[in-house]
Structure formats: C-alpha cells, structure tokens
Design an enzyme around this catalytic site. Structure first.
Site, mmCIF file in Angstrom:
data_model
loop_
_atom_site.group_PDB
_atom_site.id
_atom_site.type_symbol
_atom_site.label_atom_id
_atom_site.label_comp_id
_atom_site.label_asym_id
_atom_site.label_seq_id
_atom_site.Cartn_x
_atom_site.Cartn_y
_atom_site.Cartn_z
ATOM 1 N N CYS A 95 2.428 51.917 33.498
ATOM 2 C CA CYS A 95 2.971 52.285 32.101
ATOM 3 C C CYS A 95 3.522 50.955 31.289
ATOM 4 O O CYS A 95 2.627 50.262 30.673
ATOM 5 C CB CYS A 95 4.060 53.405 32.060
ATOM 6 S SG CYS A 95 4.176 54.027 30.442
ATOM 7 N N HIS A 195 2.583 57.760 36.093
ATOM 8 C CA HIS A 195 3.892 57.774 36.981
ATOM 9 C C HIS A 195 3.611 59.032 38.084
ATOM 10 O O HIS A 195 2.676 59.709 37.904
ATOM 11 C CB HIS A 195 5.064 57.990 36.445
ATOM 12 C CG HIS A 195 5.299 57.114 35.020
ATOM 13 N ND1 HIS A 195 5.908 56.059 35.206
ATOM 14 C CD2 HIS A 195 5.152 57.201 33.890
ATOM 15 C CE1 HIS A 195 6.262 55.450 34.127
ATOM 16 N NE2 HIS A 195 5.496 56.263 33.173
#
Ligand code: GLN
Length: 240
Positions: A95, A195
């Site tokens: 990310c 994630h």
C-alpha cells in the site's frame, strides 16, 4: 543452513493494519523449516548496505507519514534499493510502501518522490477511497494463485505501458478501480495494495518470497490448517 536476512524500511512509520505481521510470518516459516532468520530495520536519516539483506520490506502508511518517508527514502535509500533490486533481492511493499516504489505520489498539489524501482505513478484523485476486501490472481512462477486481502487507499496507481501488474483483480478495486490490475511485479520486486496483513492470509506467497530470496525450493509445511482457513476466509470475504 541458509538464512533469510530481512530489512524493514521505516517499520515504526509504515505499519498500518499491523503490516509488520508479515515479518512475523516470514520468521515463523523460516524457523519451522530450520532456516535461519535475521531481521534489521532502517528508518529516517539512515543508510544501509544493499548486499547485507535478501528481502526488503515496507508496509502501508498514512499520507502524512508518507511525506517524511518519501523524501528520506529518495535521499538516503534510493541508490541502495536499486543496487539490491539489480542483483535480484526480493522486495515486498504494501500500500503506502508500494506507492513509493514508483516515480511519484501526487497528493493535494504536492508531488512526493518515489524511488523509481518500477514504472508507475500514483495520484490522489477526487473520489472516494478504495476500500474493501479484494482478491487477485497472481503468477509468481508456480502457476496462477489467488492472493486475498483488504485494501484501503485514496491514491490511484497507474502502471507504465510496459510494466506488469502483480495480478488481475477478481474482486475489489485494485490499483485504480478501473483497469483491472492490482499491484506491480518486476523481477523480484513486488508491490501490492493488499493488507491483511498480507502474508498471514496468503502463506503460499510468504513461502514463495523465501524461495526467491534464498534461491531454494521449499516443501509445503504440514499442519497449515489455520493458515489455509485464513486464506479461504479471506477469499470468501472478497466473494471469490
Ligand atoms: N496513504 C495512502 C493512501 O491513502 C496509503 C494508505 C495505506 O497504506 N493503507 O492511498
């Protein structure tokens, strides 16, 4: 006995969704196999030896933490990261870390520098954050496999024409919610929006990263029941 030498970049700043859990999985899976495992960290203002580590790791982060990290990384770590990537070191960035692997992250009129390891740009466009469960199909040399996780990003990432995504979106938004791509994959450099943390839910990927970093082949671990259940649950959550 070979040892996996991991360097975490900015672990105290880039750890959204407990992304450092990815390191715990790498450690456990090495130790369960009797492989060595060493973990070091580097942060603001520090330099590192590109030859001292086989796997480089960076988690996600808030925009405000990325500002300091982006400038520092471009100044103190860009060259060493390129040296390491050029000799085939494995890199995994999640990310916010993934966004900084590219050329730039443009947000609110400011352009944060990336380290340019891969050909991509990220832009904070108007519009909602891209949030939700996500699953992709990726190919890392062992046939197509599913990676499942959770994404939450305001930035939209666009790959250059010759750059390869990590995978094809099966469910969720991916890089930008439009082109059906998720992540990036060049050589042994991998970036993803997912994630979970990522590796506890996709232990096949953890094992593949260990294989690539050490240049060995691993047998699957017996007794991965909980890990397989976590993977199945993450896929179910994404609806695939
Ligand atoms: N701050 C970045 C964004 O919102 C990355 C977020 C994250 O790491 N979850 O796009």
């Amino acid at each position: 006995m070979p040892a996996l030498r991991v360097l975490s970049l900015y672990p105290e700043l880039m750890n959204i969704y407990a992304d450092r859990g990815n390191i715990a999985v790498l450690r456990a899976r090495c130790e369960w196999r009797g492989l060595g495992f060493e973990h070091a960290a580097t942060s603001l203002g520090e330099r590192f030896d590109p030859d001292a580590h086989g796997l480089f790791y960076m988690g996600g982060g808030q925009d405000r933490d990325q500002v300091a990290v982006a400038h520092d990384m471009a100044e103190t770590k860009r060259d060493a990261l390129h040296e390491a990537a050029d000799r085939g070191a494995v890199m995994l960035a999640v990310c916010g870390g993934y966004q900084l692997l590219g050329h730039s992250y443009e947000l609110g009129g400011e352009e944060l520098p990336g380290v340019g390891l891969v050909d991509l740009r990220t832009i904070r466009e108007p519009g909602p954050r891209l949030i939700g469960n996500c699953a992709i199909e990726a190919e890392l040399g062992t046939g197509p496999r599913v990676i499942a996780g959770f994404e939450n990003h305001g930035g939209r990432t666009y790959l250059g024409a010759d750059e390869s995504p990590l995978g094809r979106v099966l469910a969720g938004h991916g890089n930008n919610g439009r082109d059906g791509f998720e992540g990036v994959h060049r050589g042994n450099v991998i970036g993803t929006y997912l994630h979970g943390p990522l590796l506890p839910k996709n232990v096949w990927l953890a094992d593949r990263l260990i294989e690539l970093a050490l240049g060995i082949e691993l047998e699957p671990l017996p007794g991965d029941r909980l890990e397989e259940a976590a993977h199945a649950a993450a896929k179910r959550a994404a609806g695939v």
